[in-house]
Design a protein around this motif. Structure first.
Motif, short mmCIF file in Angstrom:
data_model
loop_
_atom_site.label_atom_id
_atom_site.label_comp_id
_atom_site.label_asym_id
_atom_site.label_seq_id
_atom_site.Cartn_x
_atom_site.Cartn_y
_atom_site.Cartn_z
N SER A 65 0.84 -1.19 0.00
CA SER A 65 0.00 0.00 0.00
C SER A 65 0.87 1.23 0.00
O SER A 65 1.96 1.24 0.59
CB SER A 65 -0.89 0.01 1.24
N ARG A 66 0.39 2.27 -0.65
CA ARG A 66 1.05 3.57 -0.55
C ARG A 66 0.65 4.16 0.79
O ARG A 66 -0.46 3.93 1.27
CB ARG A 66 0.58 4.49 -1.66
N PRO A 67 1.51 4.97 1.37
CA PRO A 67 1.14 5.59 2.64
C PRO A 67 0.02 6.61 2.45
O PRO A 67 0.04 7.41 1.53
CB PRO A 67 2.42 6.27 3.12
N ARG A 68 -0.98 6.53 3.28
CA ARG A 68 -2.09 7.48 3.33
C ARG A 68 -2.71 7.77 1.97
O ARG A 68 -2.85 8.91 1.56
CB ARG A 68 -1.63 8.78 3.98
N GLU A 69 -3.11 6.71 1.31
CA GLU A 69 -3.81 6.83 0.02
C GLU A 69 -5.16 7.49 0.27
O GLU A 69 -5.89 7.10 1.17
CB GLU A 69 -4.00 5.43 -0.58
N ARG A 124 -1.89 12.54 -15.02
CA ARG A 124 -3.15 11.80 -14.86
C ARG A 124 -3.27 11.23 -13.45
O ARG A 124 -4.35 11.26 -12.85
CB ARG A 124 -3.24 10.68 -15.89
N ALA A 125 -2.16 10.71 -12.90
CA ALA A 125 -2.19 10.14 -11.55
C ALA A 125 -2.49 11.22 -10.52
O ALA A 125 -3.28 11.00 -9.58
CB ALA A 125 -0.86 9.46 -11.24
N VAL A 126 -1.90 12.40 -10.68
CA VAL A 126 -2.15 13.49 -9.74
C VAL A 126 -3.60 13.95 -9.85
O VAL A 126 -4.28 14.14 -8.83
CB VAL A 126 -1.17 14.66 -9.99
N ILE A 127 -4.09 14.11 -11.06
CA ILE A 127 -5.48 14.54 -11.25
C ILE A 127 -6.44 13.51 -10.65
O ILE A 127 -7.42 13.86 -10.00
CB ILE A 127 -5.77 14.79 -12.75
N ASP A 128 -6.15 12.22 -10.85
CA ASP A 128 -6.99 11.17 -10.29
C ASP A 128 -7.01 11.24 -8.77
O ASP A 128 -8.07 11.14 -8.14
CB ASP A 128 -6.51 9.80 -10.77
N ARG A 129 -5.84 11.39 -8.16
CA ARG A 129 -5.78 11.47 -6.70
C ARG A 129 -6.51 12.70 -6.18
O ARG A 129 -7.23 12.64 -5.20
CB ARG A 129 -4.34 11.48 -6.22
N LEU A 130 -6.30 13.84 -6.84
CA LEU A 130 -6.98 15.06 -6.41
C LEU A 130 -8.49 14.94 -6.52
O LEU A 130 -9.22 15.49 -5.70
CB LEU A 130 -6.48 16.26 -7.22
N SER A 131 -8.95 14.21 -7.54
CA SER A 131 -10.40 14.09 -7.73
C SER A 131 -11.08 13.33 -6.59
O SER A 131 -12.27 13.46 -6.39
CB SER A 131 -10.70 13.40 -9.07
N ARG A 132 -10.30 12.54 -5.84
CA ARG A 132 -10.87 11.77 -4.73
C ARG A 132 -10.80 12.52 -3.40
O ARG A 132 -11.24 12.01 -2.39
CB ARG A 132 -10.15 10.43 -4.61
#
Length: 188
Positions: free
Chosen positions: A43-47, A139-147
């Motif tokens: 797991s990534r930390p604090r997903e 894309r990964a940053v935008i995806d994370r920010l969207s959550r």
């Protein structure tokens, strides 16, 4: 299956697992010493959006061995760069290491973008490496920010404009948030 022979159960991206699945994994972990079973979680930390309480309890389990790989060293990044670009100059490799801070995902995506863009791996191109923004990373940053909640997105936008050294009070002002709200959003 574990009754028939020793078993390894691997859960990748545990931070993205739903709460029911993590509850089951936690239940299993409480009984793991009775079974010929090894449980491996990645797991990534604090997903964002993860069931952090369950992940934290799994990490705190007495039999848990937590491994946190450090960033790649400059020499390791150079090795990765030269694996894809054998003729890369040392200065170019160093620029890749500095731009990614040794993050393996960023190294891979930066190299893909550099190769796709036709950038020559020579010393003269090294200063421009830090300005390359790989599409996959965006894309990964935008995806994370969207959550994340709106406040976290506003803080991320303000920090992107002001730079990573900007004081939190300036980020809060630009994002239109109270300082305490901006601090919580920045943690996310």
């Amino acid at each position: 299956l574990a009754e028939q022979r020793p078993l390894v159960l691997i859960v990748d991206d545990a931070g993205w697992a739903d709460r029911s699945s993590l509850t089951w994994v936690h239940y299993l972990a409480q009984r793991i010493e009775e079974l010929p079973l090894t449980l491996v979680l990645a797991s990534r930390p604090r997903e964002p959006g993860a069931a952090h309480d369950l992940l934290d309890r799994l990490l705190a389990h007495p039999s848990a061995l937590v491994l946190e790989p450090p960033p790649l060293t400059a020499a390791a990044v150079e090795h990765v760069v030269r694996d894809r670009l054998p003729q890369a100059d040392a200065e170019f490799c160093a620029a890749c290491a500095a731009a990614t801070e040794g993050n393996p995902f960023l190294v891979r995506e930066l190299l893909s973008t550099l190769i796709h863009s036709g950038v020559d791996p020579v010393a003269e191109e090294a200063p421009g490496v830090a300005r390359i923004a790989p599409d996959a990373v965006l894309r990964a940053v935008i995806d994370r920010l969207s959550r994340l909640p709106r406040a976290a997105t506003a803080v991320a936008h303000a920090a992107a404009v002001l730079g990573h050294e900007a004081p939190l009070r300036h980020v809060a002002a630009l994002s239109g948030l109270q300082l305490s709200e901006a601090a919580g959003a920045a943690d996310l």
